[in-house]
Design a protein around this motif. Structure first.
Motif, mmCIF file in Angstrom:
data_model
loop_
_atom_site.group_PDB
_atom_site.id
_atom_site.type_symbol
_atom_site.label_atom_id
_atom_site.label_comp_id
_atom_site.label_asym_id
_atom_site.label_seq_id
_atom_site.Cartn_x
_atom_site.Cartn_y
_atom_site.Cartn_z
ATOM 1 N N ASP A 65 0.815 -1.352 0.164
ATOM 2 C CA ASP A 65 0.131 -0.031 0.001
ATOM 3 C C ASP A 65 1.076 1.135 0.366
ATOM 4 N N LEU A 66 0.712 2.465 -0.591
ATOM 5 C CA LEU A 66 1.816 2.729 -1.032
ATOM 6 C C LEU A 66 0.921 5.062 -1.252
ATOM 7 N N ASN A 67 0.559 5.579 -0.772
ATOM 8 C CA ASN A 67 0.705 7.340 -1.428
ATOM 9 C C ASN A 67 1.182 8.453 -1.808
ATOM 10 N N ALA A 68 1.229 8.785 -2.758
ATOM 11 C CA ALA A 68 1.822 9.567 -3.575
ATOM 12 C C ALA A 68 1.941 10.453 -2.703
ATOM 13 N N ASN A 69 1.546 11.528 -2.206
ATOM 14 C CA ASN A 69 1.577 12.077 -1.106
ATOM 15 C C ASN A 69 3.512 12.163 0.102
ATOM 16 N N SER A 70 3.585 10.609 0.255
ATOM 17 C CA SER A 70 4.263 10.275 0.918
ATOM 18 C C SER A 70 5.547 9.446 0.321
ATOM 19 N N ASP A 71 5.805 8.815 -0.987
ATOM 20 C CA ASP A 71 6.529 7.820 -1.367
ATOM 21 C C ASP A 71 6.124 8.775 -2.587
ATOM 22 N N GLU A 72 7.254 9.800 -2.889
ATOM 23 C CA GLU A 72 6.998 10.139 -3.635
ATOM 24 C C GLU A 72 8.510 9.838 -4.463
ATOM 25 N N GLN A 73 8.835 8.706 -4.477
ATOM 26 C CA GLN A 73 10.290 8.132 -5.837
ATOM 27 C C GLN A 73 9.149 6.766 -6.404
ATOM 28 N N VAL A 74 8.686 6.300 -5.539
ATOM 29 C CA VAL A 74 7.592 5.293 -6.076
ATOM 30 C C VAL A 74 6.942 5.634 -7.212
ATOM 31 N N THR A 75 6.271 7.130 -6.779
ATOM 32 C CA THR A 75 5.024 7.515 -7.403
ATOM 33 C C THR A 75 5.753 7.840 -8.090
ATOM 34 N N SER A 76 6.693 8.558 -8.321
ATOM 35 C CA SER A 76 7.396 9.357 -9.787
ATOM 36 C C SER A 76 8.377 8.517 -10.618
ATOM 37 N N SER A 77 8.822 6.876 -10.140
ATOM 38 C CA SER A 77 8.819 6.025 -10.990
ATOM 39 C C SER A 77 7.260 5.290 -12.096
ATOM 40 N N LEU A 78 6.504 5.513 -10.979
ATOM 41 C CA LEU A 78 5.641 4.437 -11.490
ATOM 42 C C LEU A 78 4.838 5.447 -12.879
ATOM 43 N N ILE A 79 5.145 7.153 -12.521
ATOM 44 C CA ILE A 79 4.565 8.096 -13.653
ATOM 45 C C ILE A 79 4.793 8.067 -14.929
ATOM 46 N N LYS A 80 6.377 8.054 -14.701
ATOM 47 C CA LYS A 80 7.287 7.689 -15.857
ATOM 48 C C LYS A 80 6.702 6.556 -16.482
ATOM 49 N N HIS A 81 6.715 5.800 -15.966
ATOM 50 C CA HIS A 81 6.528 4.103 -16.603
ATOM 51 C C HIS A 81 5.262 3.834 -17.666
ATOM 52 N N ILE A 82 4.026 4.289 -16.932
ATOM 53 C CA ILE A 82 3.040 4.779 -17.416
ATOM 54 C C ILE A 82 3.005 5.906 -18.524
ATOM 55 N N PHE A 83 2.747 6.807 -18.289
ATOM 56 C CA PHE A 83 3.170 7.961 -19.733
ATOM 57 C C PHE A 83 4.218 7.093 -20.654
ATOM 58 N N PHE A 84 5.350 6.609 -20.412
ATOM 59 C CA PHE A 84 6.079 6.045 -21.757
ATOM 60 C C PHE A 84 4.958 4.426 -22.285
ATOM 61 N N ARG A 85 4.559 4.265 -21.580
ATOM 62 C CA ARG A 85 3.819 2.885 -21.993
ATOM 63 C C ARG A 85 2.521 3.534 -23.283
ATOM 64 N N THR A 86 1.574 4.959 -22.215
ATOM 65 C CA THR A 86 0.792 5.476 -23.159
ATOM 66 C C THR A 86 1.670 6.041 -24.003
ATOM 67 N N PHE A 87 2.363 6.275 -24.726
ATOM 68 C CA PHE A 87 2.681 7.422 -25.413
ATOM 69 C C PHE A 87 2.757 6.255 -26.589
ATOM 70 N N LYS A 88 3.551 5.196 -26.213
ATOM 71 C CA LYS A 88 3.720 4.221 -27.253
ATOM 72 C C LYS A 88 2.325 3.931 -27.896
ATOM 73 N N ASP A 89 1.767 3.378 -26.669
ATOM 74 C CA ASP A 89 0.590 2.866 -27.569
ATOM 75 C C ASP A 89 -0.499 4.073 -28.661
ATOM 76 N N ARG A 90 -0.511 5.060 -28.255
ATOM 77 C CA ARG A 90 -0.683 6.205 -28.917
ATOM 78 C C ARG A 90 -0.036 6.918 -29.908
ATOM 79 N N PHE A 91 1.195 7.149 -29.731
ATOM 80 C CA PHE A 91 2.336 7.386 -31.193
ATOM 81 C C PHE A 91 3.154 6.118 -31.371
#
Length: 766
Positions: A65-91
């Motif tokens: 269980d994680l929290n975006a307001n306190s688990d900054e490094q994990v949340t940041s990595s997760l955002i980067k990976h989701i953004f990358f995969r979404t970009f590859k799907d769209r373009f």
């Protein structure tokens, strides 16, 4: 005012991720088996797993269980990976250059400046394209945390021909610098290959290239190599293929687009359009909506396509300049104050009657002597330089020892220097051709050989190019006179010192690596540590000894330099037991926290004082840009410069320890092609990676507003000219010293001890 930061809205700050204990082998195994549908990244002792589109959640039974307001490094990595995969799907037709910072080239033909002038067979193979960069950043206002993407654009060469193709075309590859192209495992078609700069191609042997590298001679297949994408290499190839005249027209076309590329308004429009494409889509009815970036679990977010609106966080003020010890003669403009009151240290300055050795080419003697006369006596009716060096800086008499040379050869200069009598001049003014400064062979460059020879004799040097000498405008003369006074040890003006009960030193810490080349694997085993000390009012106090040492001795060498300088200043400034001493350290880029450890050790050596310190990094290379959309620019000679450029001193706090400050404002932009630099990032560093920081924490000075104002004031102390600099004098001086020492050390017979005595407190490096 706007910041190129696009806020992220996380739909639920609480979420769960699958995880496993970390090991190198397990991470490779997971990526090999599930990389098409899952993202895997490490944080501390865990592997975190994000399922983007797989149907196999049961494979991973452990969840966190994680929290975006306190688990900054994990949340940041997760955002980067989701953004990358979404970009590859769209373009799907885009292959990004890098995962992070996320970078990709625009596919629009209009964003390739040279496409229209290339033959069809070179289109897309050679290009000068817009590159788009997206970085994740966090902003914190007090306790409120905001994730967001920062977007930037640049122009870069694209060149997709490998060296085998070039050889088959008949292009000569010998002596060109080359890159080794190789894909990371499993990333072919997902990311562009890595390009390692490995060395210089010596010769070819069939389809193999023999490379001079830091690992010795290497034999690598030509189809695994490409030439470096430098302007020189691109020019060499296009001249070969299309002819030199065609290449010159292509080069001119690129230069003609400079004003568009660097225009802040155009950059703002580009970034805004990119954000719209990345973060917004249109539904069937034609209405726009924010894209939902999500994994298959509980985490999703959207991104605002409008830049963050910001206001100045700190009310920065330009300093008042002081011209007397009593601090009663002040002026808001340095040059006007000098004309009105004379230099700050005129009562104690020595030498009052200096001798200048002046060396000029005999064919230019008329121009050279005219330049010297204007330098000494001024330019009549000039707004900037009517009084001249002698009167403006209150010299009693200046003696000129002028010598002619018949050629711009090193031996001609050396003969004059060797002919000097027993009395050394106080400064040398030397004419050189502009070409000296651009010679690549620094070891045999007369510019550095002359400087090394005279500095070894403890004589500071003022060079003047033949081109500037012939023009010798009042603005140029004014700057040269200021530099000469500083090189003689003068202090033209000081700043108001902060009236506190604390004694304060501002210390610039710089370092320069000693390395043979920029190839992959180059040994950086020696380093030069440099420190400059200034008082809180801007007086240049002293610089440390310049010495290169093995890296494993750098800690002790830097500590010794700091301690010996502080011991001297402790005596000179009359520190008393129990005084509160504030040490503010300015540094560009620390070496693995070494400097932080040195400072902590240094403080422990002075238990008789109450010491606190600030460790501040200053970076011009950061992703943030500020835009003032209400700024129409300034019209000069029917051209508009500075559109959307904020005023100098515009700023924004990124968090409680970080601010960005615009140092080149609308009035400092020289022309439409000048361009605008990123704001300077100022960051108070905190100890990282230590189990127990309590002893250090209590010594830290973390008043960001105070630090930023002080740094801003110190940008008015460059003494290279009367304009404020982008960086504070502490760092400017350390940088200039490091750069010069790096080049002078290549000169035969140079000894860095030459600047450790008489020149130690002079600005010989300006």
């Amino acid at each position: 005012m706007q910041l190129n930061f696009f806020p992220i809205t996380i739909n639920s700050t609480k979420y769960r991720l699958a995880s496993e204990p970390y090991s190198v082998e397990r991470l490779k195994e997971l990526r090999s088996s599930y990389n098409k549908t899952h993202s895997f990244f490490r944080h501390e002792d865990k592997i975190f797993i994000s399922n983007k589109e797989g149907n196999d959640e049961q494979l991973f039974s452990s969840f966190v269980d994680l929290n975006a307001n306190s688990d900054e490094q994990v949340t940041s990595s997760l955002i980067k990976h989701i953004f990358f995969r979404t970009f590859k799907d769209r373009f799907k037709n885009y292959i990004p250059v890098d995962f992070y910072p996320f970078r990709f080239f625009s596919s629009q033909e209009k964003d390739d400046i040279i496409r229209s002038v290339l033959p069809d067979d070179l289109k897309e193979r050679v290009a000068f394209k817009k590159m788009i960069e997206v970085q994740l950043r966090l902003i914190r206002n007090g306790t409120e945390l905001q994730y967001g993407f920062v977007i930037n654009t640049s122009r870069n060469w694209v060149f997709t021909k490998n060296c085998k193709e070039l050889k088959d075309e008949g292009f000569i590859l010998d002596n060109l610098e080359v890159l080794h192209n190789d894909y990371n495992p499993g990333l072919k078609g997902i990311l562009e290959p890595d390009d390692d700069f490995i060395g210089t191609l010596i010769r070819t042997d069939g389809n193999e290239a023999i490379i001079h590298s830091n690992e010795g001679e290497l034999s690598i297949p030509l189809d695994k190599l490409s030439i470096r994408k430098t302007g020189y290499n691109m020019g060499a190839y296009l001249s070969f293929r299309l002819g030199e005249e065609k290449w010159n027209s292509i080069s001119a076309l690129i230069k003609s687009k400079r004003h568009e590329i660097l225009n802040n308004k155009k950059v703002h429009e580009d970034i805004s359009k990119i954000a719209h494409s990345l973060f917004v889509e249109k539904d069937e009815r034609g209405d726009y909506y924010f894209i939902q970036f999500r994994n298959k679990g509980e985490f999703s977010f959207s991104v605002n396509n409008r830049m963050l609106e910001v206001q100045n966080s700190i009310n920065l003020k330009a300093p008042t300049f002081i011209f007397d010890f009593a601090r009663t003669q002040t002026c808001a403009t340095a040059d006007i104050g000098l004309k009105r009151y004379g230099p700050w240290d005129s009562q104690i300055f020595q030498p009052k009657s200096p001798t200048f050795l002046c060396i000029g080419h005999k064919d230019n003697r008329g121009y050279f002597t005219s330049f010297l006369r204007k330098l000494l006596d001024g330019v009549p009716n000039s707004q900037w330089y009517d009084s001249g060096l002698q009167k403006k800086y209150e010299f009693q008499r200046i003696t000129i020892d002028d010598r002619d040379i018949k050629s711009f050869e090193w031996d001609a200069y050396l003969d004059v220097i060797r002919s000097l009598e027993d009395t050394r001049p106080d400064l040398a003014i030397i004419e050189i051709p502009a070409s000296f400064k651009f010679q690549k062979d620094q070891q045999n460059n007369p510019y550095y050989k002359i400087k090394a020879k005279l500095l070894k004799l403890e004589i500071p040097v003022q060079f003047i190019t033949s081109e500037n000498m012939r023009q010798s405008t009042d603005v140029v003369l004014n700057s040269i006179a200021l530099q000469i006074y500083a090189k003689l040890g003068g202090i033209p003006w000081v700043l108001p010192s902060n009236q506190t009960i604390d004694r304060e030193l501002i210390i610039g810490v710089g370092h320069s690596w000693v390395r043979e080349n920029a190839f992959k694997g180059a040994q950086q085993d020696r380093v030069v540590g440099l420190t400059t000390f200034m008082a809180s009012d801007g007086q240049y106090l002293v610089s440390s000894k310049a010495k290169d040492v093995p890296f494993d001795e750098y800690f002790q060498e830097l500590l010794n330099n700091l301690k010996s300088s502080i011991d001297k200043l402790e005596r000179d400034l009359g520190w008393q037991p129990n005084d509160t001493i504030r040490l503010v350290f300015h540094i560009f880029k620390p070496i693995k926290n070494v400097e932080f450890d040195v400072i902590a050790r240094l403080v422990s050596l002075y238990p008789q004082y109450r010491i606190n310190f600030a460790f501040v990094t200053i970076s011009k290379h950061n992703p943030f840009r500020l835009f003032d959309v209400s700024q129409p620019g300034i019209v000069r000679a029917d051209q508009v410069k500075g559109e959307y450029v904020p005023g100098r001193g515009s700023n924004y706090k990124i968090d409680n320890y970080t601010a960005v400050v615009q140092m080149l404002g609308v009035r400092e932009v020289k022309s439409p092609t000048h361009g605008v630099s990123n704001p300077m990032q100022i960051k108070i560093r905190l100890p990282e990676g230590r189990a127990d920081t309590a002893d250090i924490d209590r010594l830290l000075f973390t008043d960001l507003d105070y630090i930023v104002q002080q740094l801003y004031s110190f940008t008015y102390l460059s003494w290279r000219n009367f304009l404020p600099s982008e960086i504070p004098a502490t760092m400017l001086y350390s940088t200039l010293i490091a750069r010069l020492l790096g080049r002078l050390r290549k000169i035969e017979g140079w000894d860095p001890d030459s600047i450790n005595f008489k020149l130690k407190q002079r600005k010989w490096f300006l």
